[in-house]
Design a protein around this motif. Structure first.
Motif, mmCIF file in Angstrom:
data_model
loop_
_atom_site.group_PDB
_atom_site.id
_atom_site.type_symbol
_atom_site.label_atom_id
_atom_site.label_comp_id
_atom_site.label_asym_id
_atom_site.label_seq_id
_atom_site.Cartn_x
_atom_site.Cartn_y
_atom_site.Cartn_z
ATOM 1 N N TYR A 134 0.809 -1.220 0.000
ATOM 2 C CA TYR A 134 0.000 0.000 0.000
ATOM 3 C C TYR A 134 0.842 1.270 0.000
ATOM 4 C CZ TYR A 134 -4.253 2.695 0.755
ATOM 5 O OH TYR A 134 -5.310 3.555 0.593
ATOM 6 N N GLY A 135 2.146 1.130 0.207
ATOM 7 C CA GLY A 135 3.003 2.308 0.219
ATOM 8 C C GLY A 135 3.158 2.924 -1.153
ATOM 9 N N LYS A 136 3.564 4.172 -1.165
ATOM 10 C CA LYS A 136 3.772 4.859 -2.444
ATOM 11 C C LYS A 136 5.131 5.550 -2.501
ATOM 12 C CE LYS A 136 1.219 8.968 -0.845
ATOM 13 N NZ LYS A 136 0.126 9.919 -1.171
ATOM 14 N N GLY A 137 6.004 5.226 -1.546
ATOM 15 C CA GLY A 137 7.321 5.851 -1.540
ATOM 16 C C GLY A 137 8.315 5.164 -2.444
ATOM 17 N N ASP A 141 9.164 -4.374 -7.141
ATOM 18 C CA ASP A 141 8.971 -5.291 -8.255
ATOM 19 C C ASP A 141 8.983 -6.737 -7.764
ATOM 20 O OD1 ASP A 141 8.814 -3.422 -10.432
ATOM 21 O OD2 ASP A 141 10.958 -3.062 -10.158
ATOM 22 N N ALA A 142 8.315 -7.597 -8.509
ATOM 23 C CA ALA A 142 8.219 -9.014 -8.138
ATOM 24 C C ALA A 142 9.476 -9.792 -8.506
ATOM 25 C CB ALA A 142 7.002 -9.645 -8.813
ATOM 26 N N ASP A 143 10.239 -9.328 -9.482
ATOM 27 C CA ASP A 143 11.417 -10.044 -9.937
ATOM 28 C C ASP A 143 12.395 -10.295 -8.788
ATOM 29 O OD1 ASP A 143 10.135 -8.531 -12.018
ATOM 30 O OD2 ASP A 143 11.737 -9.167 -13.352
ATOM 31 N N ASN A 144 12.645 -11.573 -8.505
ATOM 32 C CA ASN A 144 13.582 -11.956 -7.448
ATOM 33 C C ASN A 144 13.269 -11.293 -6.108
ATOM 34 O OD1 ASN A 144 15.685 -13.679 -8.877
ATOM 35 N ND2 ASN A 144 15.698 -11.860 -10.173
ATOM 36 N N ASN A 145 11.989 -11.027 -5.865
ATOM 37 C CA ASN A 145 11.574 -10.417 -4.602
ATOM 38 C C ASN A 145 11.685 -11.456 -3.491
ATOM 39 O OD1 ASN A 145 9.218 -9.833 -2.526
ATOM 40 N ND2 ASN A 145 9.771 -7.885 -3.466
ATOM 41 N N THR A 146 12.601 -11.229 -2.552
ATOM 42 C CA THR A 146 12.902 -12.252 -1.549
ATOM 43 C C THR A 146 11.733 -12.511 -0.601
ATOM 44 O OG1 THR A 146 13.942 -10.597 -0.105
ATOM 45 C CG2 THR A 146 15.364 -11.774 -1.658
ATOM 46 N N GLN A 147 10.946 -11.480 -0.304
ATOM 47 C CA GLN A 147 9.783 -11.693 0.554
ATOM 48 C C GLN A 147 8.794 -12.636 -0.120
ATOM 49 O OE1 GLN A 147 7.619 -8.138 1.601
ATOM 50 N NE2 GLN A 147 6.244 -9.194 2.993
ATOM 51 N N GLY A 148 8.490 -12.359 -1.375
ATOM 52 C CA GLY A 148 7.573 -13.223 -2.114
ATOM 53 C C GLY A 148 8.119 -14.624 -2.283
ATOM 54 N N ILE A 170 4.846 -14.965 -8.554
ATOM 55 C CA ILE A 170 4.811 -13.963 -7.488
ATOM 56 C C ILE A 170 4.282 -12.668 -8.083
ATOM 57 C CG2 ILE A 170 6.193 -12.598 -5.875
ATOM 58 C CD1 ILE A 170 8.142 -14.981 -5.789
ATOM 59 N N SER A 171 3.260 -12.107 -7.425
ATOM 60 C CA SER A 171 2.659 -10.856 -7.890
ATOM 61 C C SER A 171 2.702 -9.811 -6.785
ATOM 62 C CB SER A 171 1.201 -11.067 -8.310
ATOM 63 O OG SER A 171 1.111 -11.939 -9.408
ATOM 64 N N ILE A 172 3.025 -8.594 -7.167
ATOM 65 C CA ILE A 172 2.990 -7.466 -6.242
ATOM 66 C C ILE A 172 2.057 -6.414 -6.817
ATOM 67 C CG2 ILE A 172 4.311 -5.556 -5.250
ATOM 68 C CD1 ILE A 172 6.669 -7.464 -5.033
ATOM 69 N N VAL A 173 1.043 -6.060 -6.037
ATOM 70 C CA VAL A 173 0.062 -5.058 -6.456
ATOM 71 C C VAL A 173 0.274 -3.820 -5.596
ATOM 72 C CG1 VAL A 173 -2.375 -4.531 -6.776
ATOM 73 C CG2 VAL A 173 -1.551 -6.885 -7.075
ATOM 74 N N GLN A 174 0.641 -2.725 -6.240
ATOM 75 C CA GLN A 174 0.926 -1.475 -5.544
ATOM 76 C C GLN A 174 0.011 -0.391 -6.124
ATOM 77 O OE1 GLN A 174 5.138 -0.836 -5.543
ATOM 78 N NE2 GLN A 174 5.120 0.505 -3.763
ATOM 79 N N PRO A 175 -1.249 -0.364 -5.678
ATOM 80 C CA PRO A 175 -2.257 0.471 -6.341
ATOM 81 C C PRO A 175 -1.992 1.967 -6.297
ATOM 82 C CG PRO A 175 -3.103 -0.437 -4.274
ATOM 83 C CD PRO A 175 -1.813 -1.129 -4.565
ATOM 84 N N ARG A 176 -1.378 2.454 -5.259
ATOM 85 C CA ARG A 176 -1.173 3.906 -5.165
ATOM 86 C C ARG A 176 -0.081 4.403 -6.105
ATOM 87 N NH1 ARG A 176 -0.730 5.042 1.138
ATOM 88 N NH2 ARG A 176 -1.404 7.168 0.647
ATOM 89 N N LEU A 177 0.668 3.471 -6.673
ATOM 90 C CA LEU A 177 1.646 3.813 -7.710
ATOM 91 C C LEU A 177 1.204 3.286 -9.066
ATOM 92 C CD1 LEU A 177 5.118 3.249 -5.973
ATOM 93 C CD2 LEU A 177 3.932 5.395 -6.415
ATOM 94 N N ASP A 178 -0.042 2.780 -9.118
ATOM 95 C CA ASP A 178 -0.575 2.203 -10.352
ATOM 96 C C ASP A 178 0.398 1.179 -10.922
ATOM 97 O OD1 ASP A 178 -2.491 1.881 -12.316
ATOM 98 O OD2 ASP A 178 -1.667 3.442 -13.613
ATOM 99 N N HIS A 179 0.869 0.305 -10.037
ATOM 100 C CA HIS A 179 1.943 -0.630 -10.395
ATOM 101 C C HIS A 179 1.563 -2.063 -10.023
ATOM 102 C CE1 HIS A 179 5.975 -2.231 -10.936
ATOM 103 N NE2 HIS A 179 6.010 -2.632 -9.676
ATOM 104 N N ILE A 180 1.604 -2.928 -11.015
ATOM 105 C CA ILE A 180 1.405 -4.363 -10.795
ATOM 106 C C ILE A 180 2.568 -5.089 -11.460
ATOM 107 C CG2 ILE A 180 -0.021 -6.383 -11.255
ATOM 108 C CD1 ILE A 180 -2.464 -4.609 -11.181
#
Length: 378
Positions: A134-137, A141-148, A170-180
């Motif tokens: 939910y952050g926008k700072g 990205d999902a690529d090699n994202n260690t948490q995911g 692995i998908s990361i949805v960051q709506p406040r940056l309009d980024h999936i």
């Protein structure tokens, strides 16, 4: 065995995997929560409520959350969370199983390693792990994202017996940056990576774990202001290619190699300096002394002591001239009319080219070629 409390969580894995010594360095330091973190927690609660109860986030507008009843859902949060819930529902269509806020354990590779995946979808031979940011700072990205990837390991350990899973998405949805962002890795490669993770976890749990400074792992480290390794690292960067600090005042005298070195480590240096300033400020604000520095009153802007009284006085003298009017921005208008009516504004909105931004060559955005006219418009 370590003599300190170790925390090898998935959310801070980008730090301890790169800098094993950060675990001990942060041990005992206060882990203060920010308003931004609470905002993210609220958004996750809203998403969970809607996905579990087949509701739309818009149904919660004006209503308090359950776990945090002091927070009343507004249209902005509802719209952003809808981006995530729509994504999960679409990804889970015709899936075999959908698990919301699924606790997973990757302790087979990391001692006491566990976490909570926002959504886990099982379909055929694929495990799909979805994460709401939910952050926008900072764009994630999902690529090699260690948490995911750690959540995926936990999901595989939990559900691997159900089917012969071959890949993980692995998908990361960051709506406040309009980024999936989406990224796929085979289960075989994920398990190979897990062996490396196991080695890094063992190193992080040792009392003499090495500290390895770097921009990504140091960015949110609570110990960076007092980290000797980061201080040495920064000194080496600043002084390695310069005879004296006077050269820093004349960038035009630097070679391309020197300029490159400074730019590559700019974020780390700035972050470290900011952390030191914050630490000293906290001490002074707490009543402690600090050599050669003090707190003074900063500059401030004038404002009305009482808005209501000022409004009455000004309207009496100026009438309608006491007020200013401005047209809503496209973003403000979209929030009011709702995303379902967003198409009504499409022909009215233009998006001029943004100001040129200097980024590393590894950045995924295409480079731009500027003409003289481009410079005049920037």
């Amino acid at each position: 065995m370590p003599t300190f409390h170790a925390s090898l969580g998935a959310s801070n894995s980008h730090r301890w995997l790169q800098c094993p010594g950060s675990v001990k360095a942060e041990s005992g330091l206060p882990n203060t929560s920010s308003s931004f973190a609470q905002e993210g927690t609220n958004a996750h609660e809203l998403a969970e409520l809607c996905l579990r109860n087949n509701q739309e986030p818009s149904e919660w507008i004006g209503k308090p959350l359950i776990e945090n009843p002091t927070h009343v859902v507004d249209a902005d949060m509802a719209a952003n969370v809808t981006t995530y819930t729509d994504y999960v529902r679409d990804a889970a269509r015709d899936a075999d199983d959908l698990f919301i806020e699924q606790r997973v354990s990757y302790s087979d590779w990391v001692p006491d390693g566990f976490g909570t995946a926002d959504a886990v979808i099982l379909r055929g031979d694929t495990i799909h792990v979805c994460d709401l940011k939910y952050g926008k700072g900072v764009q994630v990205d999902a690529d090699n994202n260690t948490q995911g990837m750690l959540y995926a390991l936990g999901a595989y350990a939990e559900f691997g017996w159900i089917s012969s899973f071959k890949e993980v998405c692995i998908s990361i949805v960051q709506p406040r940056l309009d980024h999936i962002s989406e990224w796929t890795i085979s289960v075989d490669k994920l398990l190979q990576w897990a062996e490396w993770v196991s080695q890094r976890a063992e190193a992080a749990l040792s009392d003499d774990a090495e500290r390895v400074p770097g921009e990504k792992q140091c960015r949110f480290c609570r110990a960076k202001a007092i980290c000797p390794a980061l201080m040495r690292y920064t000194e080496q960067i600043i002084m390695a290619d310069f005879d004296d600090l006077d050269e820093l005042d004349s960038p035009d005298r630097l070679s391309d190699a020197q300029l490159q070195r400074v730019l590559e480590h700019k974020g780390t240096i700035e972050s470290w300096l900011s952390a030191i300033e914050s630490l000293v400020r906290e001490r002074l604000e707490g009543g402690q002394d600090f050599p050669a520095f003090k707190l003074v009153a900063g500059r401030s802007l004038r404002r009305w002591g009482n808005d209501s009284e000022a409004e009455r006085a000004l309207t009496k003298v100026l009438g309608e001239k006491a007020y200013t009017k401005s047209l809503l921005s496209p973003a403000q208008a979209e929030k009011i009319i709702g995303k379902e009516n967003k198409a009504l504004l499409d022909d009215l909105v233009v998006k001029p080219q943004g100001k040129p931004t200097l980024v590393p060559e590894s950045d995924k955005r295409p480079s731009i070629n500027l003409t003289e006219n481009d410079f005049e418009s920037c």
